[in-house]
Each structure stands twice: as C-alpha cells, then as structure tokens.
Design a protein around this motif. Sequence first.
Motif, PDB file in Angstrom:
ATOM      1  N   LEU A   1      -3.092   8.755  16.510  1.00 35.97           N
ATOM      2  CA  LEU A   1      -3.016   7.333  16.220  1.00 35.97           C
ATOM      3  C   LEU A   1      -1.889   6.683  17.019  1.00 35.97           C
ATOM      4  N   PRO A   2      -1.809   5.354  17.007  1.00 36.58           N
ATOM      5  CA  PRO A   2      -0.745   4.681  17.763  1.00 36.58           C
ATOM      6  C   PRO A   2       0.650   5.100  17.304  1.00 36.58           C
ATOM      7  N   GLU A   3       1.631   4.767  18.131  1.00 40.23           N
ATOM      8  CA  GLU A   3       3.023   5.018  17.778  1.00 40.23           C
ATOM      9  C   GLU A   3       3.447   4.083  16.640  1.00 40.23           C
ATOM     10  N   LYS A   4       4.546   4.428  15.991  1.00 42.16           N
ATOM     11  CA  LYS A   4       5.054   3.601  14.901  1.00 42.16           C
ATOM     12  C   LYS A   4       5.662   2.308  15.429  1.00 42.16           C
ATOM     13  N   GLY A   5       5.605   1.273  14.589  1.00 45.31           N
ATOM     14  CA  GLY A   5       6.263   0.021  14.914  1.00 45.31           C
ATOM     15  C   GLY A   5       7.756   0.109  14.663  1.00 45.31           C
ATOM     16  N   ASP A   6       8.453  -0.988  14.892  1.00 50.62           N
ATOM     17  CA  ASP A   6       9.910  -0.999  14.743  1.00 50.62           C
ATOM     18  C   ASP A   6      10.359  -0.727  13.313  1.00 50.62           C
ATOM     19  N   ASP A   7       9.495  -1.026  12.334  1.00 50.51           N
ATOM     20  CA  ASP A   7       9.864  -0.789  10.936  1.00 50.51           C
ATOM     21  C   ASP A   7       9.430   0.588  10.445  1.00 50.51           C
ATOM     22  N   GLY A   8       8.930   1.425  11.357  1.00 47.35           N
ATOM     23  CA  GLY A   8       8.540   2.778  10.991  1.00 47.35           C
ATOM     24  C   GLY A   8       7.113   2.922  10.514  1.00 47.35           C
ATOM     25  N   LEU A   9       6.337   1.834  10.530  1.00 48.47           N
ATOM     26  CA  LEU A   9       4.947   1.878  10.083  1.00 48.47           C
ATOM     27  C   LEU A   9       4.007   1.749  11.276  1.00 48.47           C
TER      28      LEU A   9
ATOM     29  N   GLY B   1      -5.783   6.396  -2.419  1.00 52.94           N
ATOM     30  CA  GLY B   1      -5.197   5.225  -1.794  1.00 52.94           C
ATOM     31  C   GLY B   1      -4.938   4.153  -2.843  1.00 52.94           C
ATOM     32  N   TYR B   2      -3.732   3.592  -2.844  1.00 51.59           N
ATOM     33  CA  TYR B   2      -3.370   2.608  -3.874  1.00 51.59           C
ATOM     34  C   TYR B   2      -2.844   1.353  -3.196  1.00 51.59           C
ATOM     35  N   ILE B   3      -3.469   0.211  -3.525  1.00 51.11           N
ATOM     36  CA  ILE B   3      -3.150  -1.070  -2.895  1.00 51.11           C
ATOM     37  C   ILE B   3      -3.009  -2.128  -3.972  1.00 51.11           C
ATOM     38  N   THR B   4      -1.982  -2.960  -3.885  1.00 46.37           N
ATOM     39  CA  THR B   4      -1.896  -4.117  -4.774  1.00 46.37           C
ATOM     40  C   THR B   4      -1.857  -5.388  -3.930  1.00 46.37           C
ATOM     41  N   ILE B   5      -2.584  -6.380  -4.386  1.00 43.65           N
ATOM     42  CA  ILE B   5      -2.567  -7.706  -3.770  1.00 43.65           C
ATOM     43  C   ILE B   5      -1.970  -8.671  -4.783  1.00 43.65           C
ATOM     44  N   LYS B   6      -0.817  -9.215  -4.444  1.00 40.62           N
ATOM     45  CA  LYS B   6      -0.095 -10.163  -5.303  1.00 40.62           C
ATOM     46  C   LYS B   6      -0.460 -11.559  -4.806  1.00 40.62           C
TER      47      LYS B   6
ATOM     48  N   THR C   1      -3.108   3.054   3.956  1.00 38.91           N
ATOM     49  CA  THR C   1      -3.302   4.268   3.151  1.00 38.91           C
ATOM     50  C   THR C   1      -3.884   5.417   3.963  1.00 38.91           C
ATOM     51  N   VAL C   2      -4.554   5.122   5.072  1.00 36.95           N
ATOM     52  CA  VAL C   2      -5.155   6.199   5.872  1.00 36.95           C
ATOM     53  C   VAL C   2      -4.577   6.288   7.277  1.00 36.95           C
ATOM     54  N   GLY C   3      -3.847   5.252   7.707  1.00 41.52           N
ATOM     55  CA  GLY C   3      -3.384   5.199   9.088  1.00 41.52           C
ATOM     56  C   GLY C   3      -1.931   5.549   9.307  1.00 41.52           C
ATOM     57  N   GLU C   4      -1.206   5.905   8.245  1.00 36.84           N
ATOM     58  CA  GLU C   4       0.208   6.256   8.397  1.00 36.84           C
ATOM     59  C   GLU C   4       0.424   7.769   8.414  1.00 36.84           C
TER      60      GLU C   4
ATOM     61  N   ALA D   1       0.850  -1.187   0.000  1.00 45.04           N
ATOM     62  CA  ALA D   1       0.000   0.000   0.000  1.00 45.04           C
ATOM     63  C   ALA D   1       0.885   1.236   0.000  1.00 45.04           C
ATOM     64  N   TRP D   2       0.472   2.241  -0.742  1.00 44.65           N
ATOM     65  CA  TRP D   2       1.176   3.512  -0.767  1.00 44.65           C
ATOM     66  C   TRP D   2       0.651   4.335   0.413  1.00 44.65           C
ATOM     67  N   THR D   3       1.565   4.773   1.297  1.00 43.22           N
ATOM     68  CA  THR D   3       1.162   5.220   2.631  1.00 43.22           C
ATOM     69  C   THR D   3       0.918   6.723   2.776  1.00 43.22           C
ATOM     70  N   ASP D   4       1.155   7.496   1.742  1.00 45.17           N
ATOM     71  CA  ASP D   4       0.923   8.947   1.834  1.00 45.17           C
ATOM     72  C   ASP D   4       0.165   9.402   0.589  1.00 45.17           C
ATOM     73  N   PRO D   5      -1.077   8.969   0.456  1.00 42.41           N
ATOM     74  CA  PRO D   5      -1.789   9.138  -0.820  1.00 42.41           C
ATOM     75  C   PRO D   5      -1.954  10.578  -1.280  1.00 42.41           C
ATOM     76  N   LEU D   6      -2.144  11.505  -0.371  1.00 41.67           N
ATOM     77  CA  LEU D   6      -2.384  12.883  -0.806  1.00 41.67           C
ATOM     78  C   LEU D   6      -1.126  13.550  -1.347  1.00 41.67           C
ATOM     79  N   ASN D   7       0.024  12.923  -1.144  1.00 43.53           N
ATOM     80  CA  ASN D   7       1.259  13.432  -1.738  1.00 43.53           C
ATOM     81  C   ASN D   7       1.665  12.646  -2.979  1.00 43.53           C
ATOM     82  N   ASP D   8       0.837  11.678  -3.389  1.00 43.41           N
ATOM     83  CA  ASP D   8       1.070  10.952  -4.633  1.00 43.41           C
ATOM     84  C   ASP D   8       0.328  11.657  -5.770  1.00 43.41           C
ATOM     85  N   PRO D   9       0.797  11.496  -7.003  1.00 47.54           N
ATOM     86  CA  PRO D   9       0.142  12.190  -8.127  1.00 47.54           C
ATOM     87  C   PRO D   9      -1.347  11.889  -8.260  1.00 47.54           C
TER      88      PRO D   9
END
Length: 338
Positions: A276-284, A229-234, A263-266, A217-225
């Motif tokens: 919102l909650p604090e970031k996890g160890d990977d920054g998300l 919100g953009y999500i891919t499921i592989k 897409t909305v929680g970062e 998922a792209w985590t900052d949608p309003l700063n994307d062109p």
Amino acid sequence: MKQILGILLLTIALQACDSGSNKKDTLPSITITATEKGHVYLNGQYTGYTTPAELKVSKGDHVFAVATDESRQYLRREVNVTEDTDIEFTPNDAPEPKVWKALWLGVHEVTGMSAKGRCSSRFSKDELDAGFDFFQWSIDNQFHPMSYNTMKWEVERKDIQTPIELHKASNTWFTLEPESIVELLPEVKAGNYDAVFVFWRESEGDCSFQSSYFGLAWTDPLNDPIKTGYITIKFNAGDDLNENINWYKENDPGVWVHEWLHTVGETYYQNRGERLPEKGDDGLVLHAAEKYHYTYPWMDWYSDFMSGRVKDLGSANTFCGIGPEALLQKSLRESAME
C-alpha cells in the motif's frame, strides 16, 4: 595467443547476448482485449496499461484481469500460459463478488458532560432513516463501484434506543467507544461483521459534544477485542439534517468510504502481503493523499487506493494499493476466524 584468447572471449560474450535476447523473444505474448475499455491487471497488480494491451509473461500460471471503466466490473481469468495467446474478456468473466457484512447502528441518544454540564443529544427516527439512506447511498455509489463490484456489502441496520454515555478522551474529544456498543449488542464479535458503522448526533440545542473530527475509525481491527472494523460518524445535524447530508453528497461525498478504508488500509492488507502507499505526515496511510498529488475531496484517491492504481512515488510504471484481486480473496471477518 593473446589475439586468439580475445576472439574466443568475444565469441562467448556474443553467444551470451544472443542467448539472453532469444530468451526474451521467446516469452509468450498475451494480447488482452475486452468488450469495453478497461485497466489491465496481471497477477493482481495493475500493469499501467489499458485495453487493448500486449503483455510478455513467463510460461506458467497467471491471473489476467480487466477492470472496466463504464460498467465497473472486474473481469478475470486464470490461464496456464504455454504460448502466444489472445484473451478477449466479456461480462461472463466477472467472478462472484466477495460478501462483506456491515452493521449500521443508529444511536437515538448520547449523553455526557459537556462544557455546559451533563446533557443529551438525540436523533429522531426520521433523522436516523435519513442517516441510514446516506450510508446506503455511499455503498451503492462508492463502495461497490470503487471495488469494481468485487465486493457485495450486506447491510444490517439496528437502532439503539438506550442512551449511550460518551467517553471524553484526554485530548478533549468525545467518542463513542466499541465497549459501549458491545455491552448493548454482544453479537458484535469476531466473525459476525466486517465493519460496524455507528451514527450519532454531535449537538442539539445548547448541548454540544463538538470535537475536531467528523468520523473515527479503529485502524488495527484484528488486534481489537471485537476483531471487527469499527467506525463512528459524529454528525452535526444543524437545523436541517437532510440539507447537511446533501451538502456532503455534493462537496465531500467520500466520508463513509474514507473511514472504512482506515480499518483495512492501515494494517490489515499490509499484513496480508499487499503493498500500500506510504504513510502520511500524521502516520496514517490514508492521509497521504497530498503526498501522492491527489486533491480534495479525494475521490480519485479513494478509487485508486481501493483499485491498486496509486502510482508509486518516483516511479512511472509501478503502482500500489489494495486492488480488486485482494478484495476478492478474503473479508476481514473471515480473517478474524483464522
């Protein structure tokens, strides 16, 4: 003289204590009940109480609400408090849900340079139907009830027949980038959708685009062109796509809502003033579940994250998360047009 001054100071102190005590006692008392048990919210924040509950609030305008356990409704009233008040919530207090718009894209074929050379993996029409049904199942069983039906997702489906070239990132991941979608579907732009969900096949036969992720998922949608919100499921269809889908439903059912929450929680709701909650160890932020003592498959985490009921670290009575009130206020596509 010293004794008289001491008595005078004591008298002033007692008057000050009485004044503070009286002020607290004169705060209006609000008794909250509902036709079914639920969680009590005040001005969009979870109070930590369930019905029936009594709240002491200042005089003035407040939003009182109950998120019901069984019917998963968010019942709310705006009240100008002037005195002690009893509020009994009924289903008639449920507001109109906020419409969120999703575009689900079923990709028939992806191509790329795999470890064994250039190849393609494909989904059949029946397999894309099964993937879409899986997504719609998640909307009905997670997105709507976890939001206490403050959201109403309108889903549009399109299947892409044109083969799409995968991007291979420097970390060796194969990804399907939003630019590839926009090239085929120029209607994917600011203001049209809140989220675009892309479903494509990871491997078929000897052709494999295996990468160490399930969804992105792209985590900052309003700063994307595309400001969407953009999500891919592989998805790894294996020998039997339906069997694999059923495995996820039974063992890891939150895969779609997980990626959407990125897409909305970062950044999105933080920028709108929500705590919102604090970031996890990977920054998300969404990957902080274990930090807050939640366990796999994280369904309670997703639910509390959406409903604003994640207990703050080191606190017994304060909570964070998005919350039903915030979900009601403005959708991402509406924000994209500001």
